[in-house]
Design a protein around this motif. Structure first.
Motif, PDB file in Angstrom:
ATOM      1  N   ASP A 237    -116.829   4.233  -3.413  1.00  0.00           N
ATOM      2  CA  ASP A 237    -115.420   4.234  -3.054  1.00  0.00           C
ATOM      3  C   ASP A 237    -114.637   3.302  -3.978  1.00  0.00           C
ATOM      4  OD1 ASP A 237    -113.015   3.165  -1.758  1.00  0.00           O
ATOM      5  OD2 ASP A 237    -113.619   4.469  -0.107  1.00  0.00           O
TER       6      ASP A 237
ATOM      7  N   ARG B 181    -112.025   1.610  -3.727  1.00  0.00           N
ATOM      8  CA  ARG B 181    -111.559   0.313  -3.234  1.00  0.00           C
ATOM      9  C   ARG B 181    -112.671  -0.723  -3.268  1.00  0.00           C
ATOM     10  NH1 ARG B 181    -109.379   2.453   2.182  1.00  0.00           N
ATOM     11  NH2 ARG B 181    -110.991   3.913   1.566  1.00  0.00           N
ATOM     12  N   ILE B 182    -113.901  -0.264  -3.022  1.00  0.00           N
ATOM     13  CA  ILE B 182    -115.004  -1.218  -3.075  1.00  0.00           C
ATOM     14  C   ILE B 182    -115.264  -1.606  -4.523  1.00  0.00           C
ATOM     15  CG2 ILE B 182    -117.462  -1.505  -2.664  1.00  0.00           C
ATOM     16  CD1 ILE B 182    -117.190   0.260  -0.263  1.00  0.00           C
TER      17      ILE B 182
ATOM     18  N   PHE C 100    -120.227   4.360  -1.033  1.00  0.00           N
ATOM     19  CA  PHE C 100    -120.696   3.280  -1.890  1.00  0.00           C
ATOM     20  C   PHE C 100    -119.807   3.169  -3.128  1.00  0.00           C
ATOM     21  CE2 PHE C 100    -124.110   1.931  -5.047  1.00  0.00           C
ATOM     22  CZ  PHE C 100    -123.923   0.596  -4.782  1.00  0.00           C
TER      23      PHE C 100
ATOM     24  N   PHE D 267    -115.165  -5.368  -7.808  1.00  0.00           N
ATOM     25  CA  PHE D 267    -116.088  -5.859  -8.818  1.00  0.00           C
ATOM     26  C   PHE D 267    -115.552  -5.736 -10.229  1.00  0.00           C
ATOM     27  CE2 PHE D 267    -118.773  -5.144  -5.252  1.00  0.00           C
ATOM     28  CZ  PHE D 267    -119.618  -6.225  -5.300  1.00  0.00           C
TER      29      PHE D 267
END
Lengths: 372, 370
Positions: free
Chosen positions: B175, B177-178, B173, B182
């Motif tokens: 991570d 890259r994620i 969650f 945002f």
């Protein structure tokens, strides 16, 4: 047989054909003569007669044929809840069979947690290793499905994103999907939407593909997270497509005529405590409770006189059988507690010797039995 | 003395796992009592105690600190100084609020974070937070060093494994890259395109306002999350060390046994130290009990006496079948355990197991065997 509680006929268990009084359209228990209003001719009542605070008896029978307050199979969706090990899955399967025999087209559903893929006990009861994420045929008028968060998310994105290309791209974008599934409530949202899409699925002729969806929910904690989901998420996301989907779900789940929870428990102190706590938790989610089922209730074979005489036999030290006797006493006390604390219809199911698919078959016969 | 007695005397962390409804929470509490009886300062972290057990332990929801059992109660269950028993009920919101306050750069920053609308809701979505906060709470209490032993009751049933995997799932969650999708002001052609897509999709799905709240939330919490994630990772490593034992709690029900075996496999895969199996509510030990017979009848028996005896005989036949069944299950469990770990069978205690005498009795069984 009519078993009466220790404080008089407050808890009558009717296991025989109810005597029919033809002209008055009422029936009475063959043994204790308690009049059962609203029970039609030849209805076989297998259930618990509970008395409301007003003293007016309320017939609680497990449906089919007769008029009864416990009517789970005419809803659109039944959420089977309860702690692990209380027989929730077996009862889900049995209810499905009973409803299918009534002519209802039934879909049984369970959650395929990523960590649980190796076992799927509901599927096993129907002789399959596990269900697919699209309904598959199990038996006449019974389909089975595994509710899957990712599948739900995909369906949701596809329905929301008007540009098909965008939807396809979104579904194929790994980081986006990973984000959606790692975030706490999106996982539940995916399952919720998958369930909703199955509830809304229609045949070519416009009828619902399944009349009834029976959802064998995960154990208590996760169940509550799922049932509370619409309320919590709507506070966060009051408008937009997700809000619309949540409201569409609420329109089914919060309408007692369409959606109910069924709380399964065992006639033991701790499970009853947990069931009462679960009922309290369910109150927050605006989901009606269709029935509370006490499963595996051991029969009490002793009359009051015999029980008194038994005291003379049980002298020093525990005998083989003492543990069973204690179980019977605990079951009586537990049913009494349920009766005092549960407003929803209460149903007691007998303990049975069968296991697995045989038990499902036996219970479904018991649930659906109607005298000719 | 049982091997469980050694565990509660020697280990620093004991984690109880098992299917729902097998008496895991009660067993955790009884293990804590057993540990305190052997003179240790013990904390039991419970997830979802029945109200009765919560009352017995004197714990409440939303309490800031663990609550120590009163001296009178401690004596009642056989705990003597220096041993002591404290209990704490895991409250996901409290744990994460506390972590935010501890880790934020200033009290003002903490207040700002705690007021974010997304944050306010996330902690309510208990299903996901419970496993993570269990880990965070365990980390906090172990690090403080106030207790010789911490007993952790894992979240009920199917969630229990998420707890073992919480660090992994959370790491995913969080991570980088994620997250970057945002976070404002990060460019790059690929990233920019993906972010635009994410913005389009999430904006379309959740509405603009929520998407903007969400972006702010991730922006404000990214630093915090990586610290929390580090804690969880360290704890996950910590759970593999020698002073930790996982206990698999089960009951003589086929489904519960299947779950226990499954947990056993997972624990092995994850490289976690298994301490043993506890089989609750077993009547396997009743095999030696006396079979009722006519000699029980009084000198001048009434027909009721005869009827009662006949029905008692039927109950004893039924119990015999259960005894046989439970012995088979116990054998299966012993086969499974082999000489890796011990199996401890606890007899059915019946009602009141969540009361003080019940806990004391269960602790006695855990320490001394049936």
């Amino acid at each position: 047989m009519c078993v009466t509680g220790s404080t008089g006929p407050v808890l009558a268990k009717l296991c025989g054909t109810v005597k029919h009084l033809p002209d008055e359209a009422v029936a009475s228990c063959r043994v204790c003569q308690t009049v059962l209003p609203g029970v039609g001719p030849f209805t076989r009542v297998l259930g618990v007669l509970s008395f409301q605070a007003s003293g007016i008896p309320r017939v609680v029978a497990w449906l089919t044929g007769g008029v009864a307050e416990v009517d789970l199979t005419s809803r659109r969706v039944v959420l089977m809840t309860g702690k692990g090990g209380v027989g929730r899955t077996t009862l889900s399967a049995a209810l499905a069979k009973a409803a299918a025999r009534e002519g209802r087209r039934v879909l049984v559903a369970e959650v395929g947690e990523p960590s649980e893929l190796e076992q799927s006990s509901l599927a096993e009861l129907f002789g399959l290793p596990r269900f697919e994420t699209t309904p598959s045929h199990l038996a006449e008028r019974i389909d089975g499905v595994m509710l899957d968060s990712e599948r739900g998310t995909e369906l949701f994105l596809a329905s929301v994103l008007k540009l098909k290309a965008l939807a396809r791209l979104a579904v194929r974008t790994k980081p986006l999907l990973r984000l959606l599934h790692a975030a706490p409530s999106f996982h539940e949202m995916g399952i919720f939407y998958h369930l909703l899409s199955l509830l809304e699925a229609r045949d070519g002729d416009g009828a619902h593909r399944h009349d009834l969806v029976i959802f064998d929910m995960p154990a208590t904690g996760h169940s509550l997270a799922l049932t509370r989901l619409p309320k919590i998420l709507l506070r966060l996301v009051p408008v937009g497509p997700m809000a619309d989907a949540l409201r569409a779900g609420q329109a089914i789940l919060n309408d007692p005529a369409k959606g109910v929870a069924c709380v399964v428990t065992l006639p033991e102190a701790l499970p009853v405590t947990e069931a009462l706590e679960l009922l309290e938790g369910l109150r927050d989610s605006d989901l009606a409770v269709g029935a509370v089922v006490a499963n595996c209730v051991p029969g009490n074979p002793f009359s009051d006189e015999e029980r008194a005489a038994l005291a003379d036999l049980l002298g020093d030290g525990p005998l083989l059988g003492s543990t069973e006797l204690e179980r019977i006493d605990r079951a009586d006390a537990s049913l009494e507690r349920l009766r005092e604390n549960v407003k929803a219809p209460l149903l007691a199911l007998d303990e049975r010797p069968e296991q697995g698919p045989d038990l499902v078959e036996a219970l479904s016969r018991q649930l659906a039995e109607v005298a000719p | 003395m049982t091997v469980v007695a050694d565990l509660v005397r020697e280990k620093q962390i004991i984690v109880c796992c098992g299917a729902g409804g097998v008496g895991k929470t009660t067993t955790s509490a009884a293990l804590a009592v057993a540990g305190a009886r052997s003179g240790r300062r013990v904390l039991v972290l419970t997830v979802d105690p029945s109200r009765r057990l919560a009352q017995t332990l004197g714990v409440k929801r939303n309490s800031d600190e663990p609550i120590r059992l009163s001296a009178v109660r401690e004596r009642e269950v056989g705990i003597e100084a220096p041993g002591g028993l404290s209990a704490w009920m895991l409250d996901p919101k409290l744990v994460s609020d506390r972590a935010v306050r501890k880790l934020a750069s200033s009290p003002e920053e903490a207040d700002r974070l705690l007021r974010n609308p997304v944050y306010g809701q996330v902690t309510q979505m208990i299903a996901g937070m419970q496993e993570y906060t269990a880990m965070e709470a365990l980390h906090g209490f172990v690090e403080r060093g106030d207790y010789d032993l911490v007993v952790l009751d894992t979240p009920p049933s199917r969630n229990a494994l998420n707890f073992l995997e919480a660090p992994g799932r959370l790491a995913e969650f969080l991570d980088g890259r994620i997250f970057q999708l945002f976070l404002p002001r990060r460019e790059g052609v690929l990233l920019g395109t993906t972010r635009k897509l994410v913005g389009l999709v999430l904006g379309g799905v959740f509405g603009r306002q929520f998407y903007s709240d969400l972006t702010t939330f991730f922006g404000s919490f990214s630093g915090l999350f990586s610290i929390l994630n580090g804690n969880a990772r360290r704890m996950s490593e910590r759970l593999r060390s020698d002073d930790v034992a996982f206990l698999l709690v089960t009951s003589p029900v086929r489904e519960a046994m299947v779950d226990a075996f499954w947990f056993d496999d997972r624990i092995r895969q994850l490289g976690l130290p298994l301490g043993g199996f506890v089989l609750n509510r077993s009547v396997a030990g009743n095999a030696e009990r006396r079979q009722p017979d006519a000699s029980l009848l009084p000198a001048d028996p009434s027909p009721h006496h005869h009827a009662a005896l006949e029905k008692l005989l039927r109950l004893s036949e039924k119990e015999r079948r259960r005894v046989d069944q439970d012995r088979d299950l116990l054998d299966a469990l012993r086969d499974r355990a082999g000489d890796r770990v011990p199996v401890l069978a606890i007899p059915e205690i019946g009602d009141g197991v969540d009361d003080l005498p019940g806990l004391a009795g269960l602790a006695g069984h855990l320490l001394n065997g049936a």
